[in-house]
Structures are given as C-alpha cells and as structure tokens.
Motif scaffolding. Structure first.
Motif, mmCIF file in Angstrom:
data_model
loop_
_atom_site.group_PDB
_atom_site.id
_atom_site.type_symbol
_atom_site.label_atom_id
_atom_site.label_comp_id
_atom_site.label_asym_id
_atom_site.label_seq_id
_atom_site.Cartn_x
_atom_site.Cartn_y
_atom_site.Cartn_z
ATOM 1 N N LEU A 157 31.717 62.102 -24.773
ATOM 2 C CA LEU A 157 31.116 62.669 -25.973
ATOM 3 C C LEU A 157 29.921 61.826 -26.423
ATOM 4 O O LEU A 157 28.822 62.334 -26.592
ATOM 5 C CB LEU A 157 32.159 62.769 -27.087
ATOM 6 C CG LEU A 157 31.771 63.562 -28.324
ATOM 7 C CD1 LEU A 157 31.365 64.986 -27.953
ATOM 8 C CD2 LEU A 157 32.936 63.584 -29.316
ATOM 9 N N THR A 158 30.133 60.533 -26.588
ATOM 10 C CA THR A 158 29.031 59.636 -26.950
ATOM 11 C C THR A 158 29.485 58.188 -26.894
ATOM 12 O O THR A 158 30.664 57.890 -27.080
ATOM 13 C CB THR A 158 28.501 59.924 -28.377
ATOM 14 O OG1 THR A 158 27.373 59.089 -28.635
ATOM 15 C CG2 THR A 158 29.546 59.687 -29.435
ATOM 16 N N ASP A 159 28.546 57.303 -26.627
ATOM 17 C CA ASP A 159 28.779 55.880 -26.872
ATOM 18 C C ASP A 159 28.560 55.628 -28.362
ATOM 19 O O ASP A 159 27.877 56.403 -29.047
ATOM 20 C CB ASP A 159 27.791 55.024 -26.075
ATOM 21 C CG ASP A 159 28.027 55.097 -24.574
ATOM 22 O OD1 ASP A 159 29.202 55.177 -24.162
ATOM 23 O OD2 ASP A 159 27.038 55.095 -23.814
ATOM 24 N N TYR A 160 29.124 54.530 -28.856
ATOM 25 C CA TYR A 160 28.831 54.144 -30.234
ATOM 26 C C TYR A 160 28.849 52.629 -30.364
ATOM 27 O O TYR A 160 29.492 51.935 -29.579
ATOM 28 C CB TYR A 160 29.783 54.805 -31.233
ATOM 29 C CG TYR A 160 31.234 54.384 -31.151
ATOM 30 C CD1 TYR A 160 31.769 53.465 -32.045
ATOM 31 C CD2 TYR A 160 32.093 54.938 -30.202
ATOM 32 C CE1 TYR A 160 33.100 53.092 -32.000
ATOM 33 C CE2 TYR A 160 33.430 54.574 -30.147
ATOM 34 C CZ TYR A 160 33.934 53.660 -31.053
ATOM 35 O OH TYR A 160 35.253 53.282 -30.997
ATOM 36 N N SER A 161 28.092 52.139 -31.336
ATOM 37 C CA SER A 161 27.931 50.703 -31.540
ATOM 38 C C SER A 161 28.748 50.215 -32.725
ATOM 39 O O SER A 161 28.922 50.934 -33.718
ATOM 40 C CB SER A 161 26.457 50.360 -31.796
ATOM 41 O OG SER A 161 25.672 50.587 -30.651
ATOM 42 N N LEU A 162 29.217 48.973 -32.606
ATOM 43 C CA LEU A 162 29.890 48.298 -33.713
ATOM 44 C C LEU A 162 29.217 46.948 -33.930
ATOM 45 O O LEU A 162 28.845 46.268 -32.967
ATOM 46 C CB LEU A 162 31.377 48.075 -33.419
ATOM 47 C CG LEU A 162 32.207 49.308 -33.076
ATOM 48 C CD1 LEU A 162 32.397 49.413 -31.572
ATOM 49 C CD2 LEU A 162 33.576 49.265 -33.756
ATOM 50 N N TYR A 163 29.064 46.579 -35.197
ATOM 51 C CA TYR A 163 28.467 45.294 -35.552
ATOM 52 C C TYR A 163 29.320 44.630 -36.639
ATOM 53 O O TYR A 163 30.252 45.233 -37.186
ATOM 54 C CB TYR A 163 27.045 45.481 -36.086
ATOM 55 C CG TYR A 163 26.033 45.936 -35.061
ATOM 56 C CD1 TYR A 163 25.363 45.010 -34.257
ATOM 57 C CD2 TYR A 163 25.736 47.284 -34.914
ATOM 58 C CE1 TYR A 163 24.426 45.430 -33.329
ATOM 59 C CE2 TYR A 163 24.795 47.702 -33.979
ATOM 60 C CZ TYR A 163 24.146 46.783 -33.189
ATOM 61 O OH TYR A 163 23.218 47.190 -32.258
ATOM 62 N N LEU A 164 28.965 43.406 -36.956
ATOM 63 C CA LEU A 164 29.625 42.668 -38.025
ATOM 64 C C LEU A 164 28.902 42.963 -39.340
ATOM 65 O O LEU A 164 27.678 42.867 -39.425
ATOM 66 C CB LEU A 164 29.579 41.164 -37.735
ATOM 67 C CG LEU A 164 30.349 40.273 -38.714
ATOM 68 C CD1 LEU A 164 31.852 40.473 -38.547
ATOM 69 C CD2 LEU A 164 29.976 38.805 -38.505
ATOM 70 N N TYR A 165 29.685 43.303 -40.373
ATOM 71 C CA TYR A 165 29.100 43.650 -41.675
ATOM 72 C C TYR A 165 29.773 42.852 -42.790
ATOM 73 O O TYR A 165 30.923 42.408 -42.670
ATOM 74 C CB TYR A 165 29.279 45.145 -41.968
ATOM 75 C CG TYR A 165 28.491 46.051 -41.063
ATOM 76 C CD1 TYR A 165 27.187 46.435 -41.390
ATOM 77 C CD2 TYR A 165 29.042 46.547 -39.889
ATOM 78 C CE1 TYR A 165 26.459 47.272 -40.567
ATOM 79 C CE2 TYR A 165 28.321 47.384 -39.046
ATOM 80 C CZ TYR A 165 27.032 47.744 -39.395
ATOM 81 O OH TYR A 165 26.315 48.576 -38.576
ATOM 82 N N THR A 166 29.047 42.726 -43.893
ATOM 83 C CA THR A 166 29.598 42.191 -45.131
ATOM 84 C C THR A 166 28.887 42.864 -46.293
ATOM 85 O O THR A 166 27.859 43.542 -46.099
ATOM 86 C CB THR A 166 29.425 40.663 -45.222
ATOM 87 O OG1 THR A 166 30.213 40.169 -46.317
ATOM 88 C CG2 THR A 166 27.970 40.285 -45.448
ATOM 89 N N HIS A 167 29.431 42.700 -47.493
ATOM 90 C CA HIS A 167 28.737 43.271 -48.650
ATOM 91 C C HIS A 167 27.579 42.364 -49.043
ATOM 92 O O HIS A 167 27.680 41.133 -48.983
ATOM 93 C CB HIS A 167 29.695 43.437 -49.830
ATOM 94 C CG HIS A 167 29.132 44.291 -50.910
ATOM 95 N ND1 HIS A 167 28.443 43.766 -51.988
ATOM 96 C CD2 HIS A 167 29.112 45.643 -51.066
ATOM 97 C CE1 HIS A 167 28.036 44.752 -52.768
ATOM 98 N NE2 HIS A 167 28.429 45.904 -52.243
#
Length: 294
Positions: A157-167
């Motif tokens: 269906l698709t690749d997807y990216s994940l990253y590190l987040y904070t507020h």
C-alpha cells in the motif's frame, strides 16, 4: 486533439468573456487563450473572432461546439450509468487496520467513501492488533508485514516514515543536538512485552532504550502524552505532523521506515464491492503520499 483543450474551448464558447470563463474553468486567462490557440492550430482553422463584445464563434467554431456537445452528452450519459451501478453495490466490508492508520488516516476519509457507495457498509476494526483473514475474522486487512501464509491477495500500500518528536514547549530554550542530549527526557513508547507486531519494536533500533519511560499499548495514548509534554517519542509522520505543536528531533539519527500492506482473501478479492474499496483506498493513499513519506 486533446479533450481538455476542447473542454476549455467549450467553456469560452458558452461565455465569450475570457476572465469569467477562465474563473469558471479553474484556469488563468492566459492559459485559456493559449490552449484555445493550440486547438485552433491542431485543427488548422480559426474558432473565434475577437470583438468588442468578447470572443465570438466563427462558423467553424460553431460547428465544433455542435460536435463537442454531442460527445459531452454521451460522456454524461455514461457517467450517470456508472454512478447508478456504483450506487447498487451493497454489502459489508470488515477492515482490520492498525490503530494509528485507522484513526488518523482512514476514518476521516470514510464519509467520502460512504457518499460514493451508499450501499456498502464499512466495519473499521482499528485496534492494537489484527484480525485473522484466514479465519475470516475480517474481509480485508492493512498490515505491517506482508503475509506469507493463507489464501490471500496482497499488495504494497505504501511505505511510511517515523521520527522522534516532542512538544515544542519542552525545547523552547534548547533543542537537543545529539542523542546524549536526550537523557533529560522521558521516553513515550510501547509496552515491550505487549507489542502486537515486531515492526513496532523500533526503540531497540535507537539509542533511546535507556531513557525513563512512559508506556502504552495505544499509539493514540502515546500521542496524547506527547502533545501534553510527557517527553520524546517515535510517531509516524501522518500522525505527528497533523499537530503543529509537535517538533521533529534528530532526523539524521532517528529515521525509521515501515510499510503498510493491503490483504484480501482470494475468495472475495474479485467481488465488486472489494474492488471498489481497494481502488478508492489506493487512490487516497497515492494522493496523500506526502503525509507518509517525507
């Protein structure tokens, strides 16, 4: 000849005023005139005369309008017939999806699908875990891993990216520049022994495992923790970047890629309602590709 050029020509022929016709057609006036000139060149004839009252059709232009309107009639007739066929599709499709994809991407779009196919009932099972297609617990599934067993039709269906987040409130004075700078933060993540898919065990791929943790089996709960300043955590871009308050950290050090797979049982894959949903879903994912990979 290009049908889109003829569509623009017809719009100008029916109006005569370039600015008004262009606005109604969704193009700028310069483009409209250029495309009409292109059509004239391809037909080797003049379609309009420019007068004080605007663009007036020549004899050849009037003749072309007659032919295009015939074609337009058949096009609209075909569109109506296909729409009628679409409205006759009926039945239920139970779709098993991950909580994140189901809640953040698919659920907001389903009202559109329902308007297009009012007779089809979609049962969206968006949980921490997947129903078993081979046991017929669901009709379709959007999975984190390509199935290797069973009578299934699968496609990427698709690749997807994940990253590190904070507020952003946590990094207003100083944004972390290295992995070592993260030692002051809590880590928002999954409960290790309750992770339902190995593709979600991405903390082990980073230098975050030693941070003090706040954990949940729910990606939505993790998101709520992060937007309320709980610490740092890994989220897919299609979730995190819907909230301007979350900021991405250390892109070069922490960038994870995963894949969504679409699976349907072979016995039902070719049925019209499943084909309709599959086509619609792929179109939506393609149109929103920037939400998944960037």
């Amino acid at each position: 000849m290009n049908w889109d050029d003829m569509r623009l020509f017809l719009g100008l022929a029916r109006n005569g005023r370039v600015a008004i016709a262009a606005k109604g057609l969704g193009v700028d006036p310069t483009t409209l005139i250029r495309r009409v000139k292109k059509l004239e060149d391809s037909l080797n004839c003049k379609l309009f005369e420019l007068t004080k009252k605007g663009y007036v059709l020549t004899t050849q232009g009037s003749e072309l309008v007659r032919y295009i309107e015939k074609a337009e009639h058949y096009f609209l007739e075909a569109q109506n017939e296909l729409s009628d066929e679409r409205s006759h599709l009926a039945g239920t499709i139970r779709v098993s999806v991950s909580e994140g994809f189901g809640s953040w991407f698919l659920a907001p779009l389903l009202p559109e699908f329902k308007r297009l196919y009012p007779g089809i009932c979609i049962e969206l099972v968006a949980t921490s875990g997947f129903l078993n297609l081979n046991k017929r617990e669901a009709d379709m599934a959007i999975l984190l891993e390509k199935p290797s067993k069973g009578l299934l039709v699968t496609q990427k269906l698709t690749d997807y990216s994940l990253y590190l987040y904070t507020h952003q409130s946590l990094v207003e004075t100083r944004k972390p520049q290295t992995l070592q700078d993260l030692s002051q933060f809590n880590l928002v993540s999954y409960v290790p022994d309750l992770v339902y898919a190995p593709q979600l065990k991405f903390i082990e791929e980073t230098a975050l495992a030693q941070l003090s943790a706040l954990r949940s089996t729910s990606i939505n709960a993790q998101y709520q923790m992060l937007i309320n300043g709980a610490g740092v955590g890994i989220l897919p871009t299609f979730i995190a970047e819907a909230n301007e308050g979350l900021v991405r950290l250390l892109d070069d050090d922490i960038h994870i890629k995963r894949t969504f797979w679409l699976a349907t049982h072979k016995e039902t894959h070719s049925q019209a309602r499943f084909q309709a949903f599959t086509k619609w879903l792929i179109e939506k994912v393609t149109a929103n590709q920037s939400r998944f990979m960037h």
